[in-house]
Design an enzyme around this catalytic site. Structure first.
Site, PDB file in Angstrom:
ATOM      1  N   GLU A  62       3.345  -1.910   1.854  1.00 33.81           N
ATOM      2  CA  GLU A  62       2.487  -2.762   2.686  1.00 33.81           C
ATOM      3  C   GLU A  62       1.844  -3.836   1.819  1.00 33.81           C
ATOM      4  O   GLU A  62       0.697  -3.684   1.417  1.00 33.81           O
ATOM      5  CB  GLU A  62       1.333  -1.934   3.256  1.00 33.81           C
ATOM      6  N   HIS A 106      -2.561   5.267   4.208  1.00 35.17           N
ATOM      7  CA  HIS A 106      -2.425   3.944   4.828  1.00 35.17           C
ATOM      8  C   HIS A 106      -3.454   2.992   4.210  1.00 35.17           C
ATOM      9  O   HIS A 106      -4.532   3.414   3.781  1.00 35.17           O
ATOM     10  CB  HIS A 106      -2.661   4.067   6.341  1.00 35.17           C
TER      11      HIS A 106
END
Lengths: 214, 214, 214, 214
Positions: C133, C85
């Site tokens: 992202e 992430h």
């Protein structure tokens, strides 16, 4: 007072800044040094200016691709090194290893830290000096002596509590000669500077202005 | 004496070890706690054993995916946390931040370090205790008191020089009750243990043997 | 569509959000899961909601203090895990190791990345899915489909070029049901969400609004 | 074939090795380059040998103390750079950023990785070449072609699947001319070497032996 001019990876001419450092050092009572990128160490040292590395790794000769060996930066002319700068933080064990590696190679050491607690920790590693860089002052142009003089005095106390032989430098919020004098008045043995000299239109004039009140 | 049993990511039954920790703690003068993986904290805390986290990050509530929040491990039942274990080294600034985060959440703190210089540094961050883990003893089964007693005494001196309120634990080379006694004799306020209990065929018997000489 | 609600270290009630996730999942055609902190996995999984870890380390059972073991998060009830992430970036070799560790433990995997080039790299590691992202959209509230639809289409193409079996999720800029539909129209098999649900006054209503147009 | 001699932080004379690299390159059909420590780049480049950096950071000009700027190593004479060497692993996003920084500065790029899955990932970042370094062969003296020829062929396939324009180098287990020929036969466009040349009593003779069968 010791004045260390950190060139970071600024788009400046490292040789021109180094020549100014050398000349202003010669004409003043201050001790002035310059810390270029590793790849520029050799050309900077050749100017005769006192030259420092920005970082060394906690390593010895061996299989360490892409690392900065203390002996390698000495070969290139460095006399000292920053360790644990706020832009190159190290693990505690690695900061200790880097101080040991620098000592082994004969480099003078300045270990950077953010606040008085970390300054005490940095002093416990036995470097020649520590430098306090309050994050809230880095790059702001606000002089540390004006914004938060307590942090410098507290850092001086924290270092003295651990080891009175470790000098304390002021590592942020310095841009004028008055700031240098104020740092000295707070018990600091020197200052770290970066953009104020490295990005000045006339680095020599900027340095002369800095040492003028000393 | 404080005995902290670190379960690391060993393939042990964390609840069974925790029940042994709880029962042997109840029947002895020692204080015994157990540090499981974060994902096992809740089931371990439910046994009633004193439960510790193995690590917390230098963060607050917010956008910190995949990090260990001090308040989160408290929710799950932790009463304390290791910080900067030799298998989870932190940057100096982050070790400081992790001690501050743990304090904020009400966790007791033990900061680990390799040698007396780093122990002084760890003590300067103001934790409840520090733990000295000489790398040459980790996982060897050689008791620190036999292999290198000076490192424990020097660590106790280094911590006391910085802050006499910080306890010093012995973080490697402990596997028997005699080792625990030897650590206490060297000035240590406790020990960190791992495989000697967590990987024992009978963790309860291993703990009883440890506290028997106290 | 797969909707993964990442609770980060937000100050929300993880059980209340998990119950909403479970109930809205039951009443819709979407698949919805929730990713709490490691220390909250067990209580979240006990709600019956599909539960994911936010991170696993590239390790096996052993001496790994303070790390997240894939088998440990499975014990606590996790069915899948985020890897790499943007708030928990891994070295390339460790992202590979984390995918392997997750596979070994039976966890479904979503590897996150910033841009189409990195999405190709993430897909080459063989996860179940990748999530794009774009850093410029994280936390902005600007829907990716409106701000920069090309980045999603390019990510879908980059993943398909490497391995057509790897799904592509949209990992930033999603806050409404229309955003979810737009992401699906761009070739995305799902979305990652965080504050839009976790910090909503009424997480259940926020989730219902998200799945309503599907 | 491209032969890149990595000097790591070995205690060798970088100028003497560089002169041997320059001379043997001139007298052979192979292309040979040498990668010294950053602090030695300038003196090595002055020999006229093709000079590479061991690492560059994913940064631009600016506030990046202690980092390696692509433009800085170019100033010192570098023509290319290793990225993500097994001794200097980068986060996936940073490996991507380092390739972009190197491209910006005009450096040729070789991204290292451990296995075919990671080689596919490295190729997706768009470097000029990738180098497969099976960890089990690094520093063993076992030739990769003998120990595990499949890993080279699988790496060549993995890179070709992602981008057929990316060359594949063999980054471990090369010490003789026969190993170089075997690597070429497996589809490799070159080799990375370190101790076999850098620590040889006679680096020139070691290089001549390497290129002799080509």
């Amino acid at each position: 007072m010791f004045i260390l001019v950190n060139l970071k990876t600024y788009p400046c001419d490292p040789v021109a800044v180094a020549e100014a450092v050398r000349d202003v050092d010669d004409g003043s009572d201050a001790r002035i040094a310059v810390a270029p990128q590793a790849a520029h160490l050799e050309r900077v040292a050749e100017t005769g200016a006192e030259t420092w590395a920005q970082h060394v790794d906690p390593i010895d000769h061996g299989s360490n691709t892409g690392h900065s060996l203390a002996e390698g930066v000495v070969d290139a002319g460095a006399a000292g090194t920053l360790i644990n700068h706020s832009e190159r933080r190290l693990k505690l064990a690695d900061a200790d290893g880097a101080v040991r590696a620098a000592e082994r190679a004969g480099l003078e050491t300045v270990v950077c830290a953010n606040n008085p607690a970390q300054i005490g920790a940095a002093a416990a590693l036995g470097p020649d000096a520590v430098a306090v860089e309050p994050p809230e002052l880095i790059g702001t142009g606000t002089p540390v002596s004006q914004a938060d003089p307590d942090v410098v005095e507290d850092a001086v106390d924290a270092a003295a509590n651990v080891d009175p032989d470790v000098a304390v430098l002021c590592g942020a919020g310095i841009s004028t000669g008055d700031d240098v004098v104020a740092a000295a008045d707070l018990g600091s043995g020197g200052v770290l500077l970066a953009s104020g000299v490295a990005k000045a239109d006339d680095p020599r004039a900027a340095l002369e202005e800095l040492v003028e009140p000393l």
